[in-house]
Scaffold this motif. Structure first.
Motif, PDB file in Angstrom:
ATOM      1  N   ILE A   6      61.675  40.211  41.875  1.00 64.59           N
ATOM      2  CA  ILE A   6      62.650  40.564  42.883  1.00 64.59           C
ATOM      3  C   ILE A   6      61.972  41.536  43.833  1.00 64.59           C
ATOM      4  O   ILE A   6      61.615  42.632  43.445  1.00 64.59           O
ATOM      5  CB  ILE A   6      63.891  41.203  42.237  1.00 64.59           C
ATOM      6  CG1 ILE A   6      64.499  40.212  41.252  1.00 64.59           C
ATOM      7  CG2 ILE A   6      64.880  41.620  43.297  1.00 64.59           C
ATOM      8  CD1 ILE A   6      65.461  40.830  40.292  1.00 64.59           C
ATOM      9  N   VAL A   7      61.796  41.130  45.072  1.00 65.91           N
ATOM     10  CA  VAL A   7      61.135  41.980  46.058  1.00 65.91           C
ATOM     11  C   VAL A   7      62.222  42.677  46.860  1.00 65.91           C
ATOM     12  O   VAL A   7      63.064  42.045  47.459  1.00 65.91           O
ATOM     13  CB  VAL A   7      60.225  41.155  46.982  1.00 65.91           C
ATOM     14  CG1 VAL A   7      59.562  42.043  48.002  1.00 65.91           C
ATOM     15  CG2 VAL A   7      59.203  40.405  46.161  1.00 65.91           C
ATOM     16  N   LEU A 146      72.451  49.628  42.273  1.00 68.11           N
ATOM     17  CA  LEU A 146      73.801  49.077  42.337  1.00 68.11           C
ATOM     18  C   LEU A 146      73.848  47.780  43.152  1.00 68.11           C
ATOM     19  O   LEU A 146      74.379  46.775  42.660  1.00 68.11           O
ATOM     20  CB  LEU A 146      74.796  50.113  42.853  1.00 68.11           C
ATOM     21  CG  LEU A 146      76.261  49.691  42.760  1.00 68.11           C
ATOM     22  CD1 LEU A 146      76.659  49.353  41.323  1.00 68.11           C
ATOM     23  CD2 LEU A 146      77.145  50.795  43.311  1.00 68.11           C
ATOM     24  N   PRO A 147      73.274  47.740  44.367  1.00 66.22           N
ATOM     25  CA  PRO A 147      73.260  46.456  45.080  1.00 66.22           C
ATOM     26  C   PRO A 147      72.469  45.377  44.339  1.00 66.22           C
ATOM     27  O   PRO A 147      72.852  44.202  44.365  1.00 66.22           O
ATOM     28  CB  PRO A 147      72.591  46.778  46.420  1.00 66.22           C
ATOM     29  CG  PRO A 147      72.660  48.244  46.567  1.00 66.22           C
ATOM     30  CD  PRO A 147      72.756  48.823  45.190  1.00 66.22           C
ATOM     31  N   THR A 154      76.523  38.352  40.885  1.00 68.16           N
ATOM     32  CA  THR A 154      77.296  37.402  41.686  1.00 68.16           C
ATOM     33  C   THR A 154      76.555  36.088  41.932  1.00 68.16           C
ATOM     34  O   THR A 154      77.060  35.229  42.654  1.00 68.16           O
ATOM     35  CB  THR A 154      77.658  38.023  43.046  1.00 68.16           C
ATOM     36  OG1 THR A 154      76.446  38.339  43.748  1.00 68.16           O
ATOM     37  CG2 THR A 154      78.519  39.274  42.888  1.00 68.16           C
ATOM     38  N   ASP A 155      75.372  35.946  41.363  1.00 69.39           N
ATOM     39  CA  ASP A 155      74.528  34.759  41.556  1.00 69.39           C
ATOM     40  C   ASP A 155      74.079  34.574  43.001  1.00 69.39           C
ATOM     41  O   ASP A 155      73.659  33.489  43.399  1.00 69.39           O
ATOM     42  CB  ASP A 155      75.217  33.484  41.052  1.00 69.39           C
ATOM     43  CG  ASP A 155      75.358  33.454  39.546  1.00 69.39           C
ATOM     44  OD1 ASP A 155      74.526  34.083  38.860  1.00 69.39           O
ATOM     45  OD2 ASP A 155      76.288  32.786  39.041  1.00 69.39           O
ATOM     46  N   SER A 156      74.129  35.641  43.790  1.00 66.16           N
ATOM     47  CA  SER A 156      73.677  35.571  45.179  1.00 66.16           C
ATOM     48  C   SER A 156      72.187  35.280  45.265  1.00 66.16           C
ATOM     49  O   SER A 156      71.718  34.740  46.260  1.00 66.16           O
ATOM     50  CB  SER A 156      74.006  36.877  45.910  1.00 66.16           C
ATOM     51  OG  SER A 156      75.410  37.038  45.988  1.00 66.16           O
ATOM     52  N   TYR A 157      71.437  35.632  44.224  1.00 69.30           N
ATOM     53  CA  TYR A 157      69.993  35.367  44.200  1.00 69.30           C
ATOM     54  C   TYR A 157      69.701  33.871  44.302  1.00 69.30           C
ATOM     55  O   TYR A 157      68.607  33.474  44.687  1.00 69.30           O
ATOM     56  CB  TYR A 157      69.343  35.946  42.940  1.00 69.30           C
ATOM     57  CG  TYR A 157      69.758  35.272  41.655  1.00 69.30           C
ATOM     58  CD1 TYR A 157      69.017  34.209  41.144  1.00 69.30           C
ATOM     59  CD2 TYR A 157      70.887  35.691  40.961  1.00 69.30           C
ATOM     60  CE1 TYR A 157      69.398  33.578  39.967  1.00 69.30           C
ATOM     61  CE2 TYR A 157      71.263  35.068  39.782  1.00 69.30           C
ATOM     62  CZ  TYR A 157      70.527  34.012  39.294  1.00 69.30           C
ATOM     63  OH  TYR A 157      70.907  33.400  38.134  1.00 69.30           O
ATOM     64  N   ARG A 158      70.682  33.035  43.991  1.00 71.03           N
ATOM     65  CA  ARG A 158      70.504  31.585  44.086  1.00 71.03           C
ATOM     66  C   ARG A 158      70.578  31.087  45.530  1.00 71.03           C
ATOM     67  O   ARG A 158      70.097  30.010  45.838  1.00 71.03           O
ATOM     68  CB  ARG A 158      71.563  30.851  43.263  1.00 71.03           C
ATOM     69  CG  ARG A 158      71.480  31.115  41.783  1.00 71.03           C
ATOM     70  CD  ARG A 158      72.631  30.388  41.071  1.00 71.03           C
ATOM     71  NE  ARG A 158      72.715  30.745  39.684  1.00 71.03           N
ATOM     72  CZ  ARG A 158      72.166  30.047  38.699  1.00 71.03           C
ATOM     73  NH1 ARG A 158      71.474  28.965  38.963  1.00 71.03           N
ATOM     74  NH2 ARG A 158      72.306  30.445  37.448  1.00 71.03           N
ATOM     75  N   GLU A 163      67.137  41.141  50.649  1.00 71.85           N
ATOM     76  CA  GLU A 163      67.303  41.766  51.968  1.00 71.85           C
ATOM     77  C   GLU A 163      68.502  41.212  52.702  1.00 71.85           C
ATOM     78  O   GLU A 163      69.301  41.970  53.263  1.00 71.85           O
ATOM     79  CB  GLU A 163      66.033  41.547  52.817  1.00 71.85           C
ATOM     80  CG  GLU A 163      65.187  42.774  52.970  1.00 71.85           C
ATOM     81  CD  GLU A 163      63.989  42.512  53.852  1.00 71.85           C
ATOM     82  OE1 GLU A 163      64.162  42.013  54.976  1.00 71.85           O
ATOM     83  OE2 GLU A 163      62.879  42.814  53.386  1.00 71.85           O
ATOM     84  N   THR A 164      68.651  39.903  52.714  1.00 71.66           N
ATOM     85  CA  THR A 164      69.793  39.260  53.372  1.00 71.66           C
ATOM     86  C   THR A 164      71.089  39.694  52.700  1.00 71.66           C
ATOM     87  O   THR A 164      72.075  39.985  53.379  1.00 71.66           O
ATOM     88  CB  THR A 164      69.647  37.717  53.320  1.00 71.66           C
ATOM     89  OG1 THR A 164      68.401  37.360  53.917  1.00 71.66           O
ATOM     90  CG2 THR A 164      70.796  37.031  54.028  1.00 71.66           C
TER      91      THR A 164
END
Length: 169
Positions: A6-7, A146-147, A154-158, A163-164
């Motif tokens: 995770i960058v 926390l972010p 929330t599975d947003s990494y998918r 950054e986005t």
């Protein structure tokens, strides 16, 4: 085991060489474990689980695992304990949405080797089925943690990069 790093675009500080794996926190961390269940309070403490119990609980509850490797001699591990893990918002989010596990790299070297940990602290995110989601080496300050926890939970990494995710309202 395949790792997705995770960058985050922030400086990450570590005790030791390059990152590579995870270490389980031993007895000193287990003393701080609260009973399972229960909600967090204004003085939230993270309910750390032993390695095996945490993985079993994750499968039963369908929660992701937050796996943190540390050692008592590691300066940035101590900073992370004092600043990040004592942050009420971070502790509450971890307790509510993850199964937190700490591994003491000195006391559990086999687990440390299994995750190819080369520097401390080291943090891994693992799905309830045991597959690796990603990892982050070094110290993670609470305002980034926390972010990052929300990004993974929330599975947003998918769908997007970190950054986005942070730029969203």
């Amino acid at each position: 085991m395949k790792y997705l790093w995770i960058v985050m675009g922030v400086a990450v500080l570590a005790c030791g060489a390059a990152f590579g794996g995870a270490i389980e926190k031993g007895a000193s961390r287990e003393k701080g474990m609260a009973a399972a269940g229960g909600k967090t309070t204004a003085t939230a403490k993270i309910r750390w689980y032993p390695f095996e119990e945490g993985f079993s609980r994750s499968q039963r509850e369908g929660k992701k695992i937050f796996l943190n490797f540390y050692a008592d001699w590691c300066h940035y591990c101590q900073v992370m304990e004092e600043k990040t893990f004592r942050d009420n918002a971070v502790a509450a989010y971890l307790n509510d949405h993850y199964i937190p596990i700490q591994v003491d790299s000195d006391r559990q070297p086999k687990i440390t080797e299994q995750y190819r940990v080369e520097g401390l602290p080291a943090t891994f995110f693992i799905a309830a089925d045991g597959t690796s989601i990603g990892s982050q080496p070094g110290y993670i300050p609470p305002e980034v943690m926390l972010p990052l926890l929300k990004f993974i939970h929330t599975d947003s990494y998918r769908k997007m990069d970190f950054e986005t995710f942070q730029e969203r309202p």
